[in-house]
Design a protein around this motif. Structure first.
Motif, PDB file in Angstrom:
ATOM      1  N   UNK A   1       3.728  -5.319  -7.499  1.00 44.73           N
ATOM      2  CA  UNK A   1       4.622  -4.309  -8.409  1.00 44.73           C
ATOM      3  C   UNK A   1       4.934  -4.348  -9.529  1.00 44.73           C
ATOM      4  N   UNK A   2       5.562  -6.021  -8.777  1.00 47.94           N
ATOM      5  CA  UNK A   2       6.847  -6.877  -9.716  1.00 47.94           C
ATOM      6  C   UNK A   2       6.026  -7.005 -11.075  1.00 47.94           C
ATOM      7  N   UNK A   3       4.839  -7.323 -10.982  1.00 47.64           N
ATOM      8  CA  UNK A   3       3.629  -8.126 -12.173  1.00 47.64           C
ATOM      9  C   UNK A   3       3.978  -6.785 -13.645  1.00 47.64           C
ATOM     10  N   UNK A   4       4.260  -5.538 -12.265  1.00 46.25           N
ATOM     11  CA  UNK A   4       3.132  -4.054 -13.208  1.00 46.25           C
ATOM     12  C   UNK A   4       4.534  -3.265 -13.724  1.00 46.25           C
TER      13      UNK A   4
ATOM     14  N   UNK B   1      -2.537  -2.471  -5.192  1.00 45.33           N
ATOM     15  CA  UNK B   1      -2.089  -2.213  -4.006  1.00 45.33           C
ATOM     16  C   UNK B   1      -0.097  -1.876  -4.281  1.00 45.33           C
ATOM     17  N   UNK B   2      -0.042  -0.875  -4.015  1.00 47.99           N
ATOM     18  CA  UNK B   2       1.947  -0.764  -4.042  1.00 47.99           C
ATOM     19  C   UNK B   2       2.081  -1.049  -2.745  1.00 47.99           C
ATOM     20  N   UNK B   3       1.591  -1.384  -1.996  1.00 53.17           N
ATOM     21  CA  UNK B   3       2.481  -1.706  -1.000  1.00 53.17           C
ATOM     22  C   UNK B   3       3.088  -3.730  -0.936  1.00 53.17           C
ATOM     23  N   UNK B   4       2.386  -4.596  -1.893  1.00 54.92           N
ATOM     24  CA  UNK B   4       2.502  -5.564  -2.230  1.00 54.92           C
ATOM     25  C   UNK B   4       2.757  -5.702  -3.154  1.00 54.92           C
TER      26      UNK B   4
ATOM     27  N   UNK C   1      10.741   2.275  -5.988  1.00 58.93           N
ATOM     28  CA  UNK C   1       9.407   0.452  -6.484  1.00 58.93           C
ATOM     29  C   UNK C   1       8.766   0.854  -7.369  1.00 58.93           C
ATOM     30  N   UNK C   2       7.702   2.808  -6.795  1.00 61.78           N
ATOM     31  CA  UNK C   2       7.423   3.263  -8.758  1.00 61.78           C
ATOM     32  C   UNK C   2       8.291   3.560  -9.976  1.00 61.78           C
ATOM     33  N   UNK C   3       9.596   3.723  -9.682  1.00 64.44           N
ATOM     34  CA  UNK C   3      10.639   3.949 -10.688  1.00 64.44           C
ATOM     35  C   UNK C   3      10.648   2.302 -11.649  1.00 64.44           C
TER      36      UNK C   3
END
Length: 355
Positions: A239-242, A232-235, A261-263
């Motif tokens: 995101x930090x975990x990935x 869930x990209x808003x979480x 965030x995606x970069x």
């Protein structure tokens, strides 16, 4: 050879004004020329370009406008110089039907980047001065260079979305070597483009992560499409975990969204390819420079890569998830497409519903 198209009216559905409402419309196609193929259309996919053009979102619509650039059907006539196709062959036509055929990009079979601008399949001025009309119609006449062979055992309805959604993600994946077994791919957005990116990623042997703001898509991403992970990209915690986990990202999200965030998910030397059209692309230079990352853009693909993609889908039994509809449902389908209410692509059954 006598020409069917010289004497036969073509039946289609067209928009007459910027309301975008489609209704029956009869018109003439050109007579088959020496390098042309006449195709009886069996199916046509519905793309957001159909919405944008019928409603004059770009201010260049030429009415009456017959949309549709994901066309498949059966050859009914060929010109005297055509050797690649014969009557009865299954063929497809994508987003463009002509180009200069002389520039460096045309010579490399990347006609979509023709320096003189390729002739689009509908709502464009062709070399004879006529306005092109698309696949919401009973047949079409196209120069054979821009036709693609569909294997006989590949369902024609399933082939239609390959000519836009399929090639849009396949072309940059091949260009950026996203077909390396064991590498990791992130797919932003799980719509028509995104679901094809997932399918190609799995066929290439990649570890595929779907990145979406909608938790409701988790089950279909993992169970229906076979993705390896859903984030869930808003979480922010997810995101930090990935962070630094992905070799590649295909961004299919048309709505505005942050890019930093995606970069941060890319490994050193990672590549993000944007295939959609948000209103702006904005990220901090550090997101790009630190980690030697690349951001690229892409649209569709040329004739060579499109035929390769079709053959790849046939060999690996890759089929888009489609909803087949009759032509009289086209207006409702366009409304549903605007609301993103489709899983994952509408395809019009022209052969059995356009009378």
């Amino acid at each position: 050879m006598s020409s069917l198209s010289a004497n036969e009216d073509c039946l289609g559905w067209a928009a007459r004004d910027a309301s975008g409402v489609l209704s029956p419309y009869s018109f003439n196609r050109r007579a088959v020329r020496s390098d042309d193929v006449s195709i009886k259309i069996t199916h046509c996919g519905i793309c957001y370009a159909d919405v944008a053009s019928t409603r004059n979102e770009h201010g260049d619509s030429k009415y009456p406008l017959v949309p549709g650039h994901e066309i498949v059907g059966i050859v009914q006539e060929v010109g005297s110089n055509v050797n690649r196709f014969k009557v009865g062959d299954h063929v497809g036509v994508g987003t463009h039907v002509n180009s200069c055929r002389d520039c460096e990009y045309c010579n490399d079979e990347e006609e979509v980047y023709c320096v003189k601008i390729p002739v689009l399949t509908f709502n464009w001025v062709d070399d004879d001065g006529t306005i092109t009309k698309g696949g919401y119609s009973s047949y079409i006449v196209v120069h054979d260079r821009y036709c693609f062979r569909i294997p006989d055992d590949y369902p024609l309805a399933s082939a239609a979305p390959l000519l836009c959604a399929g090639i849009t993600v396949y072309s940059p994946m091949i260009r950026h070597k996203m077909n390396q077994l064991g590498k990791s791919l992130g797919v932003i957005g799980l719509g028509g483009l995104g679901h094809m990116a997932v399918k190609f990623g799995k066929a290439f042997g990649l570890n595929v992560t779907v990145l979406s703001t909608s938790i409701s898509k988790k089950k279909e991403a993992l169970t229906l499409l076979g993705a390896d992970k859903f984030v869930v990209s808003s979480d922010q915690e997810q995101m930090k975990a990935e962070a630094k986990s992905l070799d590649f990202i295909i961004d299919t999200a048309a709505g505005d969204h942050p890019f930093d965030p995606y970069m941060s998910l890319l490994k050193t030397g990672g590549v993000l390819v944007l295939v959609a059209f948000p209103s702006e692309v904005k990220f901090h230079p550090a997101s790009l420079n630190i980690g030697m990352k690349t951001v690229s853009g892409s649209v569709i693909g040329g004739t060579k890569s499109t035929q390769e993609m079709i053959d790849f889908c046939s060999a690996h039994k890759i089929y888009p998830n489609i909803e087949v509809i009759p032509i009289h449902y086209a207006n409702e389908a366009l409304e549903r497409l605007i609301k993103r209410d489709v899983r994952y692509w509408f395809v019009i059954d022209i052969e059995n519903s356009l009378k």
